[in-house]
Write a protein that holds these residues in place. Structure first.
Motif, PDB file in Angstrom:
ATOM      1  N   LEU A  56       0.829  -1.214   0.000  1.00 49.45           N
ATOM      2  CA  LEU A  56       0.000   0.000   0.000  1.00 49.45           C
ATOM      3  C   LEU A  56       0.859   1.258   0.000  1.00 49.45           C
ATOM      4  CD1 LEU A  56      -3.028  -0.673   2.395  1.00 49.45           C
ATOM      5  CD2 LEU A  56      -3.083  -0.195  -0.053  1.00 49.45           C
ATOM      6  N   LEU A  57       1.958   1.230   0.755  1.00 50.24           N
ATOM      7  CA  LEU A  57       2.844   2.391   0.777  1.00 50.24           C
ATOM      8  C   LEU A  57       3.359   2.689  -0.630  1.00 50.24           C
ATOM      9  CD1 LEU A  57       4.945   1.786   4.018  1.00 50.24           C
ATOM     10  CD2 LEU A  57       3.132   3.455   3.682  1.00 50.24           C
ATOM     11  N   ARG A  58       3.728   1.649  -1.363  1.00 44.72           N
ATOM     12  CA  ARG A  58       4.222   1.848  -2.729  1.00 44.72           C
ATOM     13  C   ARG A  58       3.106   2.310  -3.659  1.00 44.72           C
ATOM     14  NH1 ARG A  58       7.042  -2.905  -1.279  1.00 44.72           N
ATOM     15  NH2 ARG A  58       9.290  -2.548  -1.114  1.00 44.72           N
ATOM     16  N   ARG A  59       1.942   1.736  -3.514  1.00 47.68           N
ATOM     17  CA  ARG A  59       0.826   2.043  -4.405  1.00 47.68           C
ATOM     18  C   ARG A  59       0.407   3.508  -4.295  1.00 47.68           C
ATOM     19  NH1 ARG A  59      -2.940  -1.243  -6.833  1.00 47.68           N
ATOM     20  NH2 ARG A  59      -2.125  -3.043  -5.697  1.00 47.68           N
ATOM     21  N   PHE A  60       0.494   4.048  -3.090  1.00 49.23           N
ATOM     22  CA  PHE A  60       0.042   5.425  -2.882  1.00 49.23           C
ATOM     23  C   PHE A  60       1.204   6.398  -2.669  1.00 49.23           C
ATOM     24  CE2 PHE A  60      -3.694   2.883  -1.901  1.00 49.23           C
ATOM     25  CZ  PHE A  60      -4.669   3.574  -2.614  1.00 49.23           C
ATOM     26  N   ASP A  61       2.373   6.026  -3.165  1.00 47.04           N
ATOM     27  CA  ASP A  61       3.531   6.922  -3.108  1.00 47.04           C
ATOM     28  C   ASP A  61       3.439   7.904  -4.279  1.00 47.04           C
ATOM     29  OD1 ASP A  61       5.913   8.068  -2.386  1.00 47.04           O
ATOM     30  OD2 ASP A  61       7.150   6.544  -3.353  1.00 47.04           O
ATOM     31  N   ILE A  62       2.482   8.831  -4.185  1.00 44.08           N
ATOM     32  CA  ILE A  62       2.155   9.760  -5.270  1.00 44.08           C
ATOM     33  C   ILE A  62       2.149  11.186  -4.736  1.00 44.08           C
ATOM     34  CG2 ILE A  62       0.775   8.087  -6.585  1.00 44.08           C
ATOM     35  CD1 ILE A  62      -1.723   9.270  -5.270  1.00 44.08           C
ATOM     36  N   PRO A  63       2.329  12.191  -5.610  1.00 41.10           N
ATOM     37  CA  PRO A  63       2.256  13.581  -5.147  1.00 41.10           C
ATOM     38  C   PRO A  63       0.831  13.956  -4.752  1.00 41.10           C
ATOM     39  CG  PRO A  63       3.340  13.406  -7.305  1.00 41.10           C
ATOM     40  CD  PRO A  63       2.679  12.095  -7.037  1.00 41.10           C
ATOM     41  N   GLY A  64       0.734  14.847  -3.785  1.00 42.28           N
ATOM     42  CA  GLY A  64      -0.589  15.317  -3.380  1.00 42.28           C
ATOM     43  C   GLY A  64      -0.502  16.447  -2.376  1.00 42.28           C
ATOM     44  N   PRO A  65      -1.552  17.269  -2.264  1.00 42.80           N
ATOM     45  CA  PRO A  65      -1.560  18.401  -1.334  1.00 42.80           C
ATOM     46  C   PRO A  65      -1.594  17.941   0.119  1.00 42.80           C
ATOM     47  CG  PRO A  65      -3.273  18.623  -3.028  1.00 42.80           C
ATOM     48  CD  PRO A  65      -2.777  17.218  -3.079  1.00 42.80           C
ATOM     49  N   ARG A  66      -1.190  18.864   1.004  1.00 41.77           N
ATOM     50  CA  ARG A  66      -1.234  18.595   2.437  1.00 41.77           C
ATOM     51  C   ARG A  66      -2.556  19.062   3.041  1.00 41.77           C
ATOM     52  NH1 ARG A  66       3.289  17.003   4.234  1.00 41.77           N
ATOM     53  NH2 ARG A  66       2.716  17.461   6.366  1.00 41.77           N
ATOM     54  N   TYR A  67      -3.335  19.827   2.282  1.00 38.33           N
ATOM     55  CA  TYR A  67      -4.652  20.297   2.708  1.00 38.33           C
ATOM     56  C   TYR A  67      -4.639  21.032   4.045  1.00 38.33           C
ATOM     57  CZ  TYR A  67      -6.329  17.702  -1.284  1.00 38.33           C
ATOM     58  OH  TYR A  67      -6.523  17.251  -2.567  1.00 38.33           O
ATOM     59  N   THR A  68      -3.679  21.948   4.190  1.00 35.60           N
ATOM     60  CA  THR A  68      -3.810  22.919   5.278  1.00 35.60           C
ATOM     61  C   THR A  68      -4.858  23.950   4.895  1.00 35.60           C
ATOM     62  OG1 THR A  68      -1.927  24.120   4.342  1.00 35.60           O
ATOM     63  CG2 THR A  68      -1.473  22.613   6.171  1.00 35.60           C
ATOM     64  N   SER A  69      -5.262  23.924   3.641  1.00 34.13           N
ATOM     65  CA  SER A  69      -6.404  24.707   3.170  1.00 34.13           C
ATOM     66  C   SER A  69      -6.995  23.981   1.972  1.00 34.13           C
ATOM     67  CB  SER A  69      -5.980  26.118   2.743  1.00 34.13           C
ATOM     68  OG  SER A  69      -5.217  26.068   1.536  1.00 34.13           O
ATOM     69  N   TYR A  70      -8.223  24.341   1.648  1.00 28.19           N
ATOM     70  CA  TYR A  70      -8.810  23.953   0.369  1.00 28.19           C
ATOM     71  C   TYR A  70      -9.631  25.143  -0.128  1.00 28.19           C
ATOM     72  CZ  TYR A  70     -11.242  21.918  -3.507  1.00 28.19           C
ATOM     73  OH  TYR A  70     -11.706  21.693  -4.782  1.00 28.19           O
ATOM     74  N   PRO A  71      -9.420  25.543  -1.374  1.00 27.76           N
ATOM     75  CA  PRO A  71      -8.388  25.114  -2.305  1.00 27.76           C
ATOM     76  C   PRO A  71      -6.983  25.417  -1.773  1.00 27.76           C
ATOM     77  CG  PRO A  71     -10.129  26.282  -3.475  1.00 27.76           C
ATOM     78  CD  PRO A  71     -10.351  26.507  -2.009  1.00 27.76           C
ATOM     79  N   THR A  72      -6.002  24.717  -2.323  1.00 31.18           N
ATOM     80  CA  THR A  72      -4.630  24.849  -1.850  1.00 31.18           C
ATOM     81  C   THR A  72      -3.998  26.142  -2.361  1.00 31.18           C
ATOM     82  OG1 THR A  72      -4.019  23.412  -3.712  1.00 31.18           O
ATOM     83  CG2 THR A  72      -4.263  22.383  -1.550  1.00 31.18           C
ATOM     84  N   ALA A  73      -2.907  26.553  -1.705  1.00 34.29           N
ATOM     85  CA  ALA A  73      -2.319  27.870  -1.962  1.00 34.29           C
ATOM     86  C   ALA A  73      -1.839  28.040  -3.400  1.00 34.29           C
ATOM     87  CB  ALA A  73      -1.171  28.123  -0.991  1.00 34.29           C
ATOM     88  N   ASP A  74      -1.537  26.964  -4.100  1.00 42.76           N
ATOM     89  CA  ASP A  74      -1.100  27.087  -5.498  1.00 42.76           C
ATOM     90  C   ASP A  74      -2.227  27.583  -6.392  1.00 42.76           C
ATOM     91  OD1 ASP A  74      -2.101  24.336  -4.872  1.00 42.76           O
ATOM     92  OD2 ASP A  74      -1.961  24.132  -7.049  1.00 42.76           O
ATOM     93  N   ARG A  75      -3.448  27.628  -5.878  1.00 40.55           N
ATOM     94  CA  ARG A  75      -4.607  28.110  -6.647  1.00 40.55           C
ATOM     95  C   ARG A  75      -4.888  29.598  -6.410  1.00 40.55           C
ATOM     96  NH1 ARG A  75      -5.063  24.235 -10.435  1.00 40.55           N
ATOM     97  NH2 ARG A  75      -4.572  22.238  -9.436  1.00 40.55           N
ATOM     98  N   PHE A  76      -4.117  30.221  -5.552  1.00 36.87           N
ATOM     99  CA  PHE A  76      -4.335  31.641  -5.290  1.00 36.87           C
ATOM    100  C   PHE A  76      -4.051  32.449  -6.563  1.00 36.87           C
ATOM    101  CE2 PHE A  76      -3.216  31.422  -0.460  1.00 36.87           C
ATOM    102  CZ  PHE A  76      -4.249  30.512  -0.268  1.00 36.87           C
ATOM    103  N   VAL A  77      -4.734  33.588  -6.687  1.00 38.35           N
ATOM    104  CA  VAL A  77      -4.596  34.419  -7.888  1.00 38.35           C
ATOM    105  C   VAL A  77      -4.286  35.857  -7.501  1.00 38.35           C
ATOM    106  CG1 VAL A  77      -6.111  32.972  -9.298  1.00 38.35           C
ATOM    107  CG2 VAL A  77      -7.100  34.829  -7.937  1.00 38.35           C
ATOM    108  N   GLU A  78      -3.579  36.552  -8.393  1.00 39.88           N
ATOM    109  CA  GLU A  78      -3.233  37.946  -8.142  1.00 39.88           C
ATOM    110  C   GLU A  78      -4.426  38.875  -8.311  1.00 39.88           C
ATOM    111  OE1 GLU A  78       0.101  38.928 -10.571  1.00 39.88           O
ATOM    112  OE2 GLU A  78       1.466  37.546  -9.539  1.00 39.88           O
ATOM    113  N   ALA A  79      -5.503  38.367  -8.907  1.00 40.20           N
ATOM    114  CA  ALA A  79      -6.718  39.175  -9.035  1.00 40.20           C
ATOM    115  C   ALA A  79      -7.350  39.451  -7.667  1.00 40.20           C
ATOM    116  CB  ALA A  79      -7.718  38.467  -9.945  1.00 40.20           C
TER     117      ALA A  79
END
Length: 459
Positions: free
Chosen positions: A9-32
């Motif tokens: 299971l550790l190998r199967r789910f060794d994938i990138p993913g957010p840490r969810y200290t927020s949703y949406p995650t900070a990479d979705r923030f916009v300068e607008a």
């Protein structure tokens, strides 16, 4: 093999993913999203949320030396006079925030992060708290924490922190092995950490956390097992066990790490598996994500009682509340908005010199964002979803609205990560260790953007 999760299971789910200290995650923030949007959110808070406590985060970016693994926003300098100037600008930012949120707001959570907050002298830390206290009311029973570099404090300094009102400490340890410490440019004798933790206990801090990282250069399963044994002997109230994410293209200090010295994927998984066993055998409760706590610690108690919450500082015992973030790059939340300050000292100072809040980007959440945030945080904190409560709170038919997601969860159920029935979703004991993968099922932004290279791996 861990007691509760298999290597497969550790190998199967060794994938990138957010840490969810927020949703949406900070990479979705916009300068607008601008300063005015944040001010509007603060003004709206006065209408119905004035009595609710706030959380405060203060970012202190300075470090005397660079740790090669670091991905934080920091400024490397030995010139301590820069801190005095920074505090002057923090005072300007506090005044601007308070002008809109209102004076005397109750605060139930304060966190000083960095960088290295203990880069500040005792007098400067006192100045910082003297800056905050006239504007905010730190309520009894709150969580008041500070990140501590063991190389920058003495027992006398810890007593100063206690006198200033801090009741929780987080020591950055990462690894006790001198060979690994040298490889990441962070030399600190284990004896020094043991002495400081003993002093902190004598002084009476309510909770002591230790940060560890696995996957660092020259680490082996055997060397990390020795570090775990020392940590278990140290017996902090909480342990944060992070996986090192090698992203040298994004974080310049990591370019000094020799890639050939990094442990293999199988060795890294072996470290994690052994860590889960060692910490469980030592009596620690797995709180979630990468956090462990002794059964008597407030975080473990909150998990047992279903009172766990999550914010930009990670898991918390404090009720979900608005967060005012102060300092360069700091991220805050007011109502249904997120905001982030300028990431460089120059831009941060320039905006404040103009009499403006230093906010450069953020996000106003949509109705769908709020719905999915409620679902993800329920999974991350309570380990369950009750369809009816989500339906009543957001006026949807859960099974119809999330038909695709429920189909994906059926696959996770086959791996033993969740249990599904007519009333909801329950995260299993095994599923807790991979709760990020479960939460990702409901992340609409990931569904439309499969480029996950921006995130660290779950394992």
């Amino acid at each position: 093999m861990s007691h509760t999760i298999s290597d497969d299971l550790l190998r199967r789910f060794d994938i990138p993913g957010p840490r969810y200290t927020s949703y949406p995650t900070a990479d979705r923030f916009v300068e607008a999203f601008t300063e005015q949007d944040h001010v509007q959110a603060l003004e709206q808070r006065k209408v119905g949320s004035m009595a609710l406590p706030l959380s405060l985060y203060v970012h202190i970016p300075f470090c005397e030396s660079v740790c090669y693994y670091c991905a934080c926003n920091k400024v490397i300098t030995k010139h301590h006079d820069r801190a005095a100037e920074y505090l002057r600008y923090l005072a300007l930012e506090v005044a601007l925030q308070v002008a809109h949120v209102g004076p005397g707001q109750n605060v139930s959570q304060l966190h000083l992060g960095g960088g290295t907050p203990t880069f500040l002298s005792d007098a400067e830390l006192e100045d910082l708290m003297s800056m905050l206290r006239p504007h905010f009311t730190l309520v009894p029973g709150g969580e008041y924490s500070i990140e501590v570099d063991p190389r920058t404090v003495t027992e006398e300094r810890l007593r100063t922190l206690a006198r200033l009102g801090f009741n929780r400490l987080s020591f950055g340890v990462q690894d006790f092995d001198p060979t690994v410490q040298k490889a990441v440019h962070r030399m600190q004798p284990a004896e020094q950490v043991f002495a400081l933790v003993a002093a902190a206990r004598r002084i009476g801090f309510e909770s002591i956390n230790v940060d560890l990282i696995y996957g660092l250069p020259l680490q082996t399963p055997e060397s990390f097992a020795r570090t775990l044994a020392q940590v278990n002997e140290l017996r902090p109230d909480r342990i944060a066990l992070y996986a090192y994410a090698h992203l040298p293209s994004r974080f310049k200090p990591q370019r000094r790490i020799i890639a050939a010295e990094l442990p293999s994927g199988s060795a890294k998984l072996a470290m994690l598996s052994a860590s889960l066993d060692a910490l469980q055998d030592a009596g620690y409760v797995y709180v979630g994500m990468d956090h462990f706590a002794l059964p008597t610690d407030a975080l473990a108690v909150a998990k047992r009682q279903g009172r766990l919450h999550r914010n930009f500082q990670g898991y918390s015992t404090q009720p979900d509340c608005d967060l005012i973030a102060l300092g360069v790059s700091a991220i805050g939340r007011i109502g249904a908005t997120y905001s982030q300050n300028a990431k460089t000292l120059e831009e941060y100072r320039d905006l404040l010199d103009q009499g403006r809040l230093p906010i450069v980007r953020g996000l106003a959440l949509t109705r769908d964002d709020l719905l999915r945030r409620a679902v993800i945080m329920s999974l991350m904190c309570q380990g369950e979803l009750q369809f009816e409560s989500i339906e009543l709170g957001h006026l949807i038919d859960f099974r119809q609205h999330f038909a695709r997601e429920l189909a994906v969860l059926e696959g996770l159920a086959e791996h033993g990560l969740v249990r599904l029935d007519a009333t909801g979703v329950q995260v299993t004991e095994t599923g807790w260790y991979l709760v990020r993968a479960i939460a990702m099922v409901f992340d609409k932004h990931l569904q439309v953007d499969l480029d996950r290279a921006r995130f660290s791996k779950i394992i």
